[in-house]
Design a protein around this motif. Structure first.
Motif, short mmCIF file in Angstrom:
data_model
loop_
_atom_site.label_atom_id
_atom_site.label_comp_id
_atom_site.label_asym_id
_atom_site.label_seq_id
_atom_site.Cartn_x
_atom_site.Cartn_y
_atom_site.Cartn_z
N ARG A 271 -5.94 -5.06 -3.68
CA ARG A 271 -5.70 -3.72 -3.15
C ARG A 271 -6.81 -3.32 -2.20
O ARG A 271 -7.99 -3.56 -2.46
CB ARG A 271 -5.57 -2.72 -4.28
CG ARG A 271 -4.39 -3.01 -5.19
CD ARG A 271 -4.39 -2.13 -6.44
NE ARG A 271 -3.27 -2.46 -7.33
CZ ARG A 271 -3.13 -1.97 -8.56
NH1 ARG A 271 -4.04 -1.11 -9.03
NH2 ARG A 271 -2.11 -2.33 -9.31
N GLY A 272 -6.44 -2.66 -1.09
CA GLY A 272 -7.37 -2.46 0.02
C GLY A 272 -8.09 -1.13 0.06
O GLY A 272 -8.71 -0.80 1.08
N CYS A 273 -8.04 -0.35 -1.04
CA CYS A 273 -8.77 0.93 -1.09
C CYS A 273 -8.96 1.31 -2.55
O CYS A 273 -8.26 0.80 -3.44
CB CYS A 273 -8.01 2.02 -0.33
SG CYS A 273 -6.35 2.36 -0.99
N PHE A 274 -9.90 2.22 -2.81
CA PHE A 274 -10.15 2.62 -4.19
C PHE A 274 -9.05 3.53 -4.74
O PHE A 274 -8.88 3.62 -5.96
CB PHE A 274 -11.52 3.28 -4.30
CG PHE A 274 -12.64 2.29 -4.39
CD1 PHE A 274 -13.02 1.75 -5.61
CD2 PHE A 274 -13.29 1.85 -3.25
CE1 PHE A 274 -14.03 0.81 -5.71
CE2 PHE A 274 -14.31 0.92 -3.32
CZ PHE A 274 -14.68 0.38 -4.56
N LEU A 275 -8.32 4.20 -3.87
CA LEU A 275 -7.15 4.95 -4.34
C LEU A 275 -6.26 4.06 -5.18
O LEU A 275 -5.78 4.46 -6.27
CB LEU A 275 -6.36 5.51 -3.15
CG LEU A 275 -5.01 6.17 -3.48
CD1 LEU A 275 -5.24 7.48 -4.20
CD2 LEU A 275 -4.18 6.36 -2.22
N GLU A 276 -6.04 2.81 -4.71
CA GLU A 276 -5.21 1.86 -5.43
C GLU A 276 -6.00 1.09 -6.47
O GLU A 276 -5.54 0.89 -7.60
CB GLU A 276 -4.58 0.88 -4.45
CG GLU A 276 -3.65 1.49 -3.43
CD GLU A 276 -3.24 0.46 -2.38
OE1 GLU A 276 -2.34 -0.35 -2.69
OE2 GLU A 276 -3.83 0.46 -1.29
N HIS B 226 0.83 -1.21 0.00
CA HIS B 226 0.00 0.00 0.00
C HIS B 226 0.87 1.25 0.00
O HIS B 226 0.58 2.22 -0.74
CB HIS B 226 -0.92 0.00 1.22
CG HIS B 226 -1.64 1.30 1.42
ND1 HIS B 226 -2.56 1.78 0.52
CD2 HIS B 226 -1.57 2.21 2.43
CE1 HIS B 226 -3.03 2.95 0.94
NE2 HIS B 226 -2.45 3.23 2.10
N ALA B 227 1.92 1.26 0.81
CA ALA B 227 2.79 2.43 0.87
C ALA B 227 3.46 2.68 -0.48
O ALA B 227 3.58 3.84 -0.92
CB ALA B 227 3.84 2.24 1.97
N VAL B 228 3.89 1.63 -1.15
CA VAL B 228 4.52 1.79 -2.46
C VAL B 228 3.52 2.31 -3.48
O VAL B 228 3.80 3.23 -4.26
CB VAL B 228 5.13 0.45 -2.92
CG1 VAL B 228 5.52 0.51 -4.40
CG2 VAL B 228 6.35 0.11 -2.07
N ASN B 229 2.32 1.72 -3.50
CA ASN B 229 1.31 2.17 -4.45
C ASN B 229 0.94 3.63 -4.23
O ASN B 229 0.83 4.41 -5.18
CB ASN B 229 0.07 1.30 -4.35
CG ASN B 229 0.26 -0.07 -4.97
OD1 ASN B 229 1.17 -0.28 -5.77
ND2 ASN B 229 -0.59 -1.01 -4.62
N ALA B 230 0.72 4.00 -2.97
CA ALA B 230 0.37 5.39 -2.67
C ALA B 230 1.50 6.33 -3.09
O ALA B 230 1.25 7.42 -3.63
CB ALA B 230 0.06 5.55 -1.18
N GLY B 231 2.74 5.91 -2.85
CA GLY B 231 3.88 6.73 -3.26
C GLY B 231 3.94 6.90 -4.76
O GLY B 231 4.23 8.00 -5.27
N LYS B 232 3.68 5.84 -5.52
CA LYS B 232 3.70 5.93 -6.98
C LYS B 232 2.59 6.85 -7.49
O LYS B 232 2.77 7.57 -8.48
CB LYS B 232 3.54 4.54 -7.59
CG LYS B 232 4.76 3.65 -7.42
CD LYS B 232 4.52 2.27 -8.03
CE LYS B 232 5.76 1.40 -7.92
NZ LYS B 232 5.50 0.03 -8.48
N ILE B 233 1.44 6.82 -6.82
CA ILE B 233 0.32 7.67 -7.25
C ILE B 233 0.61 9.14 -6.97
O ILE B 233 0.41 10.00 -7.83
CB ILE B 233 -0.97 7.21 -6.56
CG1 ILE B 233 -1.41 5.85 -7.11
CG2 ILE B 233 -2.09 8.25 -6.73
CD1 ILE B 233 -2.52 5.19 -6.32
#
Length: 400
Positions: free
Chosen positions: A342-347, A126-133
């Motif tokens: 993935r655990g949220c719609f952000l991802e 999750h941290a990596v995905n959020a960082g990429k976004i």
């Protein structure tokens, strides 16, 4: 209403495996007197206080209280005695006669007084995905992320029980832009409910003692307004984007019920500092599911969480911060390597770039008014098979 869960399940949401031994609190017209400590039994609930008095059960005075606060403060020795006694009774349905509450008119309520709420960021994926976004041209992880469990203090007063509707929040979405969030999201998390086994001493809790402070586990939905969060979060982190509501399941699964779910943590590089290493540095093999309006949209695995429950507690107290009975620690969003984990719609929708298609032909980047979200989870059961954790459910209402 299936009281083994916590509210009305959206059509199409399948039944889960049975809950094991779990504790919560119910109120409403279907129970005698004030709110009562209860346990789920199929489609109804057991009046735990009534049974404890009738059978002269252990610590009956604690079980007659209107919530779990007294039990949480009593410490692990008492928890094990009470949970062991209750598990034996639940295994013998004939002994429960006369202590079951009718489903009609009984509603779950917040099972304990939330003392402090801290939400962590324990999932590397999750941290990596959020960082990429949010930082597409930079390093996805902050330099400190693999060195310590990152977290922030939340608002204990906005933690609500499963089934409580959530109104769309408003806030600043950018320069001169104030209004209802257009990017309302879910976060599928594990919540660790803390009690006290040695008082609230203002001293670090060693890793080997950390799990003695964990009474049990809830499912947690850290509702998030991504547009508000993105604008406000630098330099100090989220405030209005997170503080409007955090939902937890009505039933708390005692840690001893999850004895078969412990697993080794994933490989870490660099190795954590010594205060974060030890035999209690283990994770929980839970499989979560996110249901939107009765349709399964994701199955996040908790097995790969980078930071484990004992580490969260050891780090939280490493500066001398005391623990209190009723403290609630969130794991942060649980996400896996594949899109459907993935655990949220952000991802899931990659911040709107890849909307999630639904069976009815519609799509979602973020939640719409009227959407109903249910988060469920199962774990390996002692003796084989799987058990369910209490689900967490919420429906989005229009902005006030």
């Amino acid at each position: 209403m299936r009281l083994g869960s916590s509210g009305t399940r959206p059509a199409g949401t399948p039944a889960q495996p049975p809950l094991g031994t779990a504790l919560g609190v119910v109120a409403g017209s279907g129970r005698p007197g004030p709110s009562r400590i209860a346990a789920p039994v199929g489609d109804t609930v057991l009046d735990v206080a009534s049974l404890a008095v009738a059978e002269h059960g252990p610590h009956a005075a604690l079980l007659q209280q209107p919530n779990l606060d007294g039990l949480l403060a009593a410490g692990r020795a008492v928890w094990r005695e009470v949970v062991g006694w209750l598990a034996e009774r639940l295994a013998d349905p004939d002994r429960l006669s006369g202590h079951l509450l009718p489903a009609t008119g009984v509603v779950p309520v917040l099972p304990f007084t939330v003392a402090d709420y801290v939400d962590f960021f324990a999932c590397e994926q999750h941290a990596v995905n959020a960082g990429k976004i949010y930082r597409p041209r930079g390093e996805p992880l902050a330099p400190n992320w693999r060195h310590l469990p990152v977290g922030y203090h939340g608002r204990a007063g906005t933690v609500v029980v499963s089934g409580t509707p959530v109104a769309r929040p408003a806030g600043q979405r950018g320069p001169g832009d104030m209004g209802p969030s257009g990017a309302l999201d879910v976060e599928a998390e594990i919540g660790y409910v803390l009690g006290s086994s040695r008082g609230a001493a203002a001293e670090p809790v060693p890793l080997e003692d950390a799990l003695d402070h964990v009474f049990g586990v809830v499912l947690l939905n850290d509702w998030s307004a991504r547009d508000i969060q993105a604008w406000e979060s630098r330099p100090l982190g989220p405030l209005l984007g997170k503080s409007f509501a955090t939902s937890i399941s009505a039933w708390v699964t005692p840690l001893d019920e999850l004895a078969a779910a412990w697993i080794d943590p994933p490989p870490r590089d660099p190795p954590p500092l010594p205060y974060l290493l030890g035999p209690t540095d283990r994770g929980l093999d839970l499989t979560l599911e996110i249901w939107l309006n009765g349709e399964l949209v994701s199955s996040p695995p908790a097995a790969d969480l980078y930071w484990t429950p004992a580490q969260l507690i050891a780090h939280l107290t490493s500066n001398g911060a005391p623990l209190r009975a009723g403290d609630l620690l969130g794991s942060g969003t649980v996400s896996g390597a594949r899109r459907e984990q993935r655990g949220c719609f952000l991802e899931l929708a990659w911040n709107g770039a890849e909307p999630v298609g639904l069976a009815d032909g519609s799509a979602r980047s973020y939640l719409l008014d009227g959407d109903e979200v249910v988060i469920t989870a199962t774990a390996p059961a002692v003796g084989g098979g799987r058990l369910s954790l209490g689900e967490v459910q919420g429906k989005i209402l229009p902005a006030r």
